[in-house]
Design a protein around this motif. Sequence first.
Motif, PDB file in Angstrom:
ATOM      1  N   MET A   1       0.994  -1.167   0.098  1.00 16.13           N
ATOM      2  CA  MET A   1       0.081   0.164   0.040  1.00 16.13           C
ATOM      3  C   MET A   1       0.907   0.993  -0.107  1.00 16.13           C
ATOM      4  SD  MET A   1      -2.892   0.742   2.815  1.00 16.13           S
ATOM      5  CE  MET A   1      -3.782  -0.576   2.184  1.00 16.13           C
ATOM      6  N   GLN A   2       0.817   2.260  -0.820  1.00 16.31           N
ATOM      7  CA  GLN A   2       1.370   3.442  -0.921  1.00 16.31           C
ATOM      8  C   GLN A   2       0.601   4.571  -0.542  1.00 16.31           C
ATOM      9  OE1 GLN A   2       4.517   2.906  -2.293  1.00 16.31           O
ATOM     10  NE2 GLN A   2       5.109   5.065  -1.809  1.00 16.31           N
ATOM     11  N   PHE A   3       1.145   5.221   0.491  1.00 14.74           N
ATOM     12  CA  PHE A   3       0.652   6.657   1.025  1.00 14.74           C
ATOM     13  C   PHE A   3       1.769   7.510   0.680  1.00 14.74           C
ATOM     14  CE2 PHE A   3      -2.874   4.400   2.630  1.00 14.74           C
ATOM     15  CZ  PHE A   3      -3.857   5.168   2.313  1.00 14.74           C
ATOM     16  N   GLY A   4       1.767   8.407  -0.508  1.00 16.86           N
ATOM     17  CA  GLY A   4       2.958   9.430  -0.357  1.00 16.86           C
ATOM     18  C   GLY A   4       4.292   8.666  -0.699  1.00 16.86           C
ATOM     19  N   ASN A   5       5.332   8.727  -0.059  1.00 17.50           N
ATOM     20  CA  ASN A   5       6.435   8.147  -0.108  1.00 17.50           C
ATOM     21  C   ASN A   5       6.560   6.980   0.895  1.00 17.50           C
ATOM     22  OD1 ASN A   5       7.326  10.016  -2.067  1.00 17.50           O
ATOM     23  ND2 ASN A   5       8.095  11.332  -0.616  1.00 17.50           N
ATOM     24  N   LYS A   6       5.306   6.746   1.542  1.00 21.96           N
ATOM     25  CA  LYS A   6       5.502   5.720   2.468  1.00 21.96           C
ATOM     26  C   LYS A   6       4.612   4.395   2.132  1.00 21.96           C
ATOM     27  CE  LYS A   6       5.260   8.802   6.702  1.00 21.96           C
ATOM     28  NZ  LYS A   6       4.701   8.959   7.658  1.00 21.96           N
ATOM     29  N   LEU A  11      -2.802  -2.372   7.101  1.00 21.69           N
ATOM     30  CA  LEU A  11      -3.674  -1.420   7.478  1.00 21.69           C
ATOM     31  C   LEU A  11      -3.348  -0.866   8.759  1.00 21.69           C
ATOM     32  CD1 LEU A  11      -5.963   0.485   6.593  1.00 21.69           C
ATOM     33  CD2 LEU A  11      -7.498  -0.979   7.173  1.00 21.69           C
ATOM     34  N   ASP A  12      -3.052  -1.763   9.720  1.00 20.45           N
ATOM     35  CA  ASP A  12      -2.566  -1.378  11.169  1.00 20.45           C
ATOM     36  C   ASP A  12      -1.409  -0.411  11.011  1.00 20.45           C
ATOM     37  OD1 ASP A  12      -4.389  -3.022  12.185  1.00 20.45           O
ATOM     38  OD2 ASP A  12      -3.324  -4.448  12.569  1.00 20.45           O
ATOM     39  N   GLU A  13      -0.608  -0.559  10.293  1.00 18.84           N
ATOM     40  CA  GLU A  13       0.800   0.442  10.320  1.00 18.84           C
ATOM     41  C   GLU A  13       0.340   1.740   9.535  1.00 18.84           C
ATOM     42  OE1 GLU A  13       4.801  -2.358   9.685  1.00 18.84           O
ATOM     43  OE2 GLU A  13       3.251  -2.215   8.026  1.00 18.84           O
ATOM     44  N   VAL A  14      -0.585   1.643   8.411  1.00 16.07           N
ATOM     45  CA  VAL A  14      -1.105   2.936   8.080  1.00 16.07           C
ATOM     46  C   VAL A  14      -2.080   3.627   8.957  1.00 16.07           C
ATOM     47  CG1 VAL A  14      -2.479   3.931   6.289  1.00 16.07           C
ATOM     48  CG2 VAL A  14      -1.156   2.060   5.568  1.00 16.07           C
ATOM     49  N   PHE A  15      -2.654   2.882   9.719  1.00 16.25           N
ATOM     50  CA  PHE A  15      -3.540   3.959  10.722  1.00 16.25           C
ATOM     51  C   PHE A  15      -2.577   4.465  11.734  1.00 16.25           C
ATOM     52  CE2 PHE A  15      -6.481   4.145  14.158  1.00 16.25           C
ATOM     53  CZ  PHE A  15      -7.643   4.522  13.315  1.00 16.25           C
ATOM     54  N   ASN A  58     -17.221  -5.680  16.553  1.00 16.69           N
ATOM     55  CA  ASN A  58     -16.831  -5.469  15.193  1.00 16.69           C
ATOM     56  C   ASN A  58     -15.442  -6.153  14.861  1.00 16.69           C
ATOM     57  OD1 ASN A  58     -18.473  -3.579  13.920  1.00 16.69           O
ATOM     58  ND2 ASN A  58     -17.647  -2.205  15.297  1.00 16.69           N
ATOM     59  N   GLY A  59     -15.039  -6.967  16.115  1.00 13.64           N
ATOM     60  CA  GLY A  59     -13.903  -7.900  16.177  1.00 13.64           C
ATOM     61  C   GLY A  59     -12.563  -6.848  15.720  1.00 13.64           C
ATOM     62  N   THR A  60     -11.848  -7.236  14.699  1.00 14.92           N
ATOM     63  CA  THR A  60     -10.792  -6.946  14.174  1.00 14.92           C
ATOM     64  C   THR A  60     -10.856  -5.833  12.929  1.00 14.92           C
ATOM     65  OG1 THR A  60     -10.051  -8.656  13.000  1.00 14.92           O
ATOM     66  CG2 THR A  60      -9.226  -8.412  15.184  1.00 14.92           C
ATOM     67  N   ASN A  61     -12.145  -5.685  12.593  1.00 15.83           N
ATOM     68  CA  ASN A  61     -12.416  -4.844  11.479  1.00 15.83           C
ATOM     69  C   ASN A  61     -12.216  -3.114  11.587  1.00 15.83           C
ATOM     70  OD1 ASN A  61     -13.140  -7.339  10.024  1.00 15.83           O
ATOM     71  ND2 ASN A  61     -15.069  -7.308  10.871  1.00 15.83           N
ATOM     72  N   TYR A  62     -11.967  -2.673  11.048  1.00 13.39           N
ATOM     73  CA  TYR A  62     -11.880  -1.114  10.563  1.00 13.39           C
ATOM     74  C   TYR A  62     -13.431  -0.754  10.133  1.00 13.39           C
ATOM     75  CZ  TYR A  62      -6.914  -0.812  11.646  1.00 13.39           C
ATOM     76  OH  TYR A  62      -5.669  -0.992  12.285  1.00 13.39           O
ATOM     77  N   ASN A  63     -13.955   0.328  10.556  1.00 17.51           N
ATOM     78  CA  ASN A  63     -15.113   0.621  10.097  1.00 17.51           C
ATOM     79  C   ASN A  63     -15.182   2.216   9.344  1.00 17.51           C
ATOM     80  OD1 ASN A  63     -17.642  -0.854  12.115  1.00 17.51           O
ATOM     81  ND2 ASN A  63     -15.925  -1.712  11.452  1.00 17.51           N
TER      82      ASN A  63
END
Length: 135
Positions: A1-6, A11-15, A58-63
Amino acid sequence: MQFGNKKKQSLDEVFDDLGTVLDHDVYLYRGVCVRPDLNASKQCNFLNSIVEGGIIDNGTNYNATATNINKSYDFSGGFGQYYVLKIKVPKGTKVMDMRHYYKSGFDEIVLPPCKYKVNHIDYATGIVDCDFIPN
């Protein structure tokens, strides 16, 4: 997953990297279908059994949520067979405000994995008043 230069691995790391902490309480909205023929997911069937005082896990789900209730109606499946969760999210909660990454008019705030405590259900409007409970 690419956000800018990162480049991110999960998803946990992005969050963790891009999330922001709320500086005040907010109400966010999540539209959910309660018609199994429109959405055969476990969530849809589970939401048919929402009760006041109950917990939605929601368990481990992002909403994905919205700041505008009308956007939530758009994602609920409509046809009078939906709920819109009106979620009180307290100051200090880390969220990912996707409005910073999309064109203007986009309304999405992502909540981390959590539970919702159901305070009240207005069956006439389909609005379920909830409190955010972090995992």
